[in-house]
Design a protein around this motif. Structure first.
Motif, PDB file in Angstrom:
ATOM      1  N   SER A 178      41.455  22.349   6.503  1.00 21.54           N
ATOM      2  CA  SER A 178      41.004  23.693   6.767  1.00 21.54           C
ATOM      3  C   SER A 178      40.488  24.499   5.510  1.00 21.54           C
ATOM      4  CB  SER A 178      41.949  24.694   7.592  1.00 21.54           C
ATOM      5  OG  SER A 178      41.307  25.777   7.938  1.00 21.54           O
ATOM      6  N   SER A 179      39.179  24.975   5.817  1.00 27.69           N
ATOM      7  CA  SER A 179      38.539  25.978   4.770  1.00 27.69           C
ATOM      8  C   SER A 179      38.588  27.095   5.130  1.00 27.69           C
ATOM      9  CB  SER A 179      37.106  25.432   4.603  1.00 27.69           C
ATOM     10  OG  SER A 179      36.548  26.345   3.571  1.00 27.69           O
ATOM     11  N   ASN A 180      38.972  28.276   4.039  1.00 30.54           N
ATOM     12  CA  ASN A 180      38.621  29.613   4.292  1.00 30.54           C
ATOM     13  C   ASN A 180      37.319  30.093   4.495  1.00 30.54           C
ATOM     14  OD1 ASN A 180      41.469  29.713   4.672  1.00 30.54           O
ATOM     15  ND2 ASN A 180      42.040  30.205   2.505  1.00 30.54           N
ATOM     16  N   ARG A 181      36.431  29.345   4.077  1.00 30.19           N
ATOM     17  CA  ARG A 181      35.107  29.823   3.972  1.00 30.19           C
ATOM     18  C   ARG A 181      34.422  30.090   5.392  1.00 30.19           C
ATOM     19  NH1 ARG A 181      32.123  25.910  -0.083  1.00 30.19           N
ATOM     20  NH2 ARG A 181      32.390  24.951   1.744  1.00 30.19           N
ATOM     21  N   PRO A 182      33.578  31.056   5.513  1.00 30.64           N
ATOM     22  CA  PRO A 182      32.836  31.079   6.789  1.00 30.64           C
ATOM     23  C   PRO A 182      31.953  30.063   6.717  1.00 30.64           C
ATOM     24  CG  PRO A 182      32.754  33.215   5.768  1.00 30.64           C
ATOM     25  CD  PRO A 182      33.478  32.156   4.843  1.00 30.64           C
ATOM     26  N   ASP A 183      31.468  29.554   8.344  1.00 36.58           N
ATOM     27  CA  ASP A 183      30.592  28.669   8.298  1.00 36.58           C
ATOM     28  C   ASP A 183      29.185  29.228   8.712  1.00 36.58           C
ATOM     29  OD1 ASP A 183      29.511  26.104   9.099  1.00 36.58           O
ATOM     30  OD2 ASP A 183      29.910  26.263  11.145  1.00 36.58           O
ATOM     31  N   TYR A 184      28.422  29.419   7.499  1.00 37.77           N
ATOM     32  CA  TYR A 184      27.180  30.153   7.467  1.00 37.77           C
ATOM     33  C   TYR A 184      26.386  29.436   8.139  1.00 37.77           C
ATOM     34  CZ  TYR A 184      29.423  33.342   4.193  1.00 37.77           C
ATOM     35  OH  TYR A 184      30.206  34.347   3.597  1.00 37.77           O
ATOM     36  N   GLN A 185      25.353  29.895   8.818  1.00 39.85           N
ATOM     37  CA  GLN A 185      24.162  29.166   9.502  1.00 39.85           C
ATOM     38  C   GLN A 185      22.923  29.358   8.705  1.00 39.85           C
ATOM     39  OE1 GLN A 185      24.593  27.288  12.521  1.00 39.85           O
ATOM     40  NE2 GLN A 185      26.772  27.703  11.937  1.00 39.85           N
ATOM     41  N   VAL A 186      22.997  30.538   8.123  1.00 43.51           N
ATOM     42  CA  VAL A 186      21.664  30.794   7.190  1.00 43.51           C
ATOM     43  C   VAL A 186      21.884  31.523   5.818  1.00 43.51           C
ATOM     44  CG1 VAL A 186      19.531  32.019   6.921  1.00 43.51           C
ATOM     45  CG2 VAL A 186      20.196  31.139   9.390  1.00 43.51           C
ATOM     46  N   PHE A 187      21.443  30.980   4.813  1.00 44.77           N
ATOM     47  CA  PHE A 187      21.553  31.343   3.463  1.00 44.77           C
ATOM     48  C   PHE A 187      20.357  32.257   3.141  1.00 44.77           C
ATOM     49  CE2 PHE A 187      24.251  27.824   3.927  1.00 44.77           C
ATOM     50  CZ  PHE A 187      25.489  28.139   3.544  1.00 44.77           C
ATOM     51  N   PRO A 211      21.809  25.603   6.200  1.00 40.19           N
ATOM     52  CA  PRO A 211      22.637  24.844   5.428  1.00 40.19           C
ATOM     53  C   PRO A 211      22.188  23.295   4.849  1.00 40.19           C
ATOM     54  CG  PRO A 211      23.914  25.731   7.130  1.00 40.19           C
ATOM     55  CD  PRO A 211      22.323  26.109   7.424  1.00 40.19           C
ATOM     56  N   ALA A 212      21.250  22.778   5.845  1.00 37.36           N
ATOM     57  CA  ALA A 212      20.840  21.497   5.575  1.00 37.36           C
ATOM     58  C   ALA A 212      19.551  21.707   4.349  1.00 37.36           C
ATOM     59  CB  ALA A 212      20.136  20.774   6.820  1.00 37.36           C
ATOM     60  N   GLY A 213      18.983  22.724   4.103  1.00 38.84           N
ATOM     61  CA  GLY A 213      18.381  23.020   2.972  1.00 38.84           C
ATOM     62  C   GLY A 213      16.698  23.184   3.600  1.00 38.84           C
ATOM     63  N   LYS A 214      16.668  23.489   4.942  1.00 42.43           N
ATOM     64  CA  LYS A 214      15.300  23.766   5.393  1.00 42.43           C
ATOM     65  C   LYS A 214      14.975  24.984   5.256  1.00 42.43           C
ATOM     66  CE  LYS A 214      12.672  23.748  10.183  1.00 42.43           C
ATOM     67  NZ  LYS A 214      12.772  23.640  11.012  1.00 42.43           N
ATOM     68  N   ARG A 215      13.919  25.374   4.872  1.00 46.97           N
ATOM     69  CA  ARG A 215      13.173  26.530   4.718  1.00 46.97           C
ATOM     70  C   ARG A 215      12.912  27.407   5.899  1.00 46.97           C
ATOM     71  NH1 ARG A 215       9.664  28.056  -0.527  1.00 46.97           N
ATOM     72  NH2 ARG A 215      11.206  26.639  -1.203  1.00 46.97           N
ATOM     73  N   LEU A 216      13.498  28.414   6.139  1.00 41.06           N
ATOM     74  CA  LEU A 216      13.457  29.061   7.501  1.00 41.06           C
ATOM     75  C   LEU A 216      12.537  30.222   7.539  1.00 41.06           C
ATOM     76  CD1 LEU A 216      17.284  29.101   8.687  1.00 41.06           C
ATOM     77  CD2 LEU A 216      15.190  27.435   9.293  1.00 41.06           C
ATOM     78  N   HIS A 217      12.368  30.914   6.141  1.00 37.01           N
ATOM     79  CA  HIS A 217      11.788  32.208   5.995  1.00 37.01           C
ATOM     80  C   HIS A 217      11.224  32.036   4.678  1.00 37.01           C
ATOM     81  CE1 HIS A 217      10.267  36.363   6.982  1.00 37.01           C
ATOM     82  NE2 HIS A 217      10.968  36.369   5.461  1.00 37.01           N
ATOM     83  N   GLN A 227      25.188  46.150   7.888  1.00 37.21           N
ATOM     84  CA  GLN A 227      25.284  45.348   9.419  1.00 37.21           C
ATOM     85  C   GLN A 227      26.471  44.401   9.559  1.00 37.21           C
ATOM     86  OE1 GLN A 227      23.078  46.044  11.559  1.00 37.21           O
ATOM     87  NE2 GLN A 227      22.432  47.727  10.242  1.00 37.21           N
ATOM     88  N   GLY A 228      27.290  44.150   8.680  1.00 36.13           N
ATOM     89  CA  GLY A 228      28.508  43.586   8.636  1.00 36.13           C
ATOM     90  C   GLY A 228      28.239  42.235   7.931  1.00 36.13           C
ATOM     91  N   HIS A 229      27.189  41.662   7.284  1.00 34.67           N
ATOM     92  CA  HIS A 229      26.881  40.438   6.654  1.00 34.67           C
ATOM     93  C   HIS A 229      27.675  40.478   5.469  1.00 34.67           C
ATOM     94  CE1 HIS A 229      24.303  39.626   9.963  1.00 34.67           C
ATOM     95  NE2 HIS A 229      23.327  40.824   9.628  1.00 34.67           N
ATOM     96  N   ASP A 230      28.129  39.400   5.004  1.00 36.07           N
ATOM     97  CA  ASP A 230      28.498  38.949   3.689  1.00 36.07           C
ATOM     98  C   ASP A 230      27.478  38.842   2.597  1.00 36.07           C
ATOM     99  OD1 ASP A 230      31.217  38.425   4.537  1.00 36.07           O
ATOM    100  OD2 ASP A 230      30.715  36.265   4.708  1.00 36.07           O
TER     101      ASP A 230
END
Length: 71
Positions: A2-11, A28-34, A50-53
């Motif tokens: 198990s990892s203690n890191r959050p499972d981020y959906q967007v960077f 996470p797959a490297g696709k440019r979303l914006h 807003q509660g984001h890391d």
């Protein structure tokens, strides 16, 4: 294991400048979303409120990391 890191959906990366800002969001797959400019409005750049890391990478550190990679 198990990892203690959050499972981020967007960077997201923000380049905050004096005259304007720019945001890039990548999956996470490297696709440019914006990838576009943002208004120069500090009130709209409040991810932590807003509660984001949030992490900060100073320009000098970013430049040194970039120098390690070709291209």
């Amino acid at each position: 294991m198990s990892s203690n890191r959050p499972d981020y959906q967007v960077f997201c990366g923000l380049n905050v400048g004096k005259d304007g800002h720019h945001a890039t969001a990548i999956s996470p797959a490297g696709k440019r979303l914006h990838d576009a400019p943002l208004p120069n409005d500090e009130a709209r750049l409040v991810a932590r409120a807003q509660g984001h890391d949030v992490a900060y990478l100073p320009g000098l550190a970013m430049r040194r990391i970039a120098d390690l990679h070709l291209g």
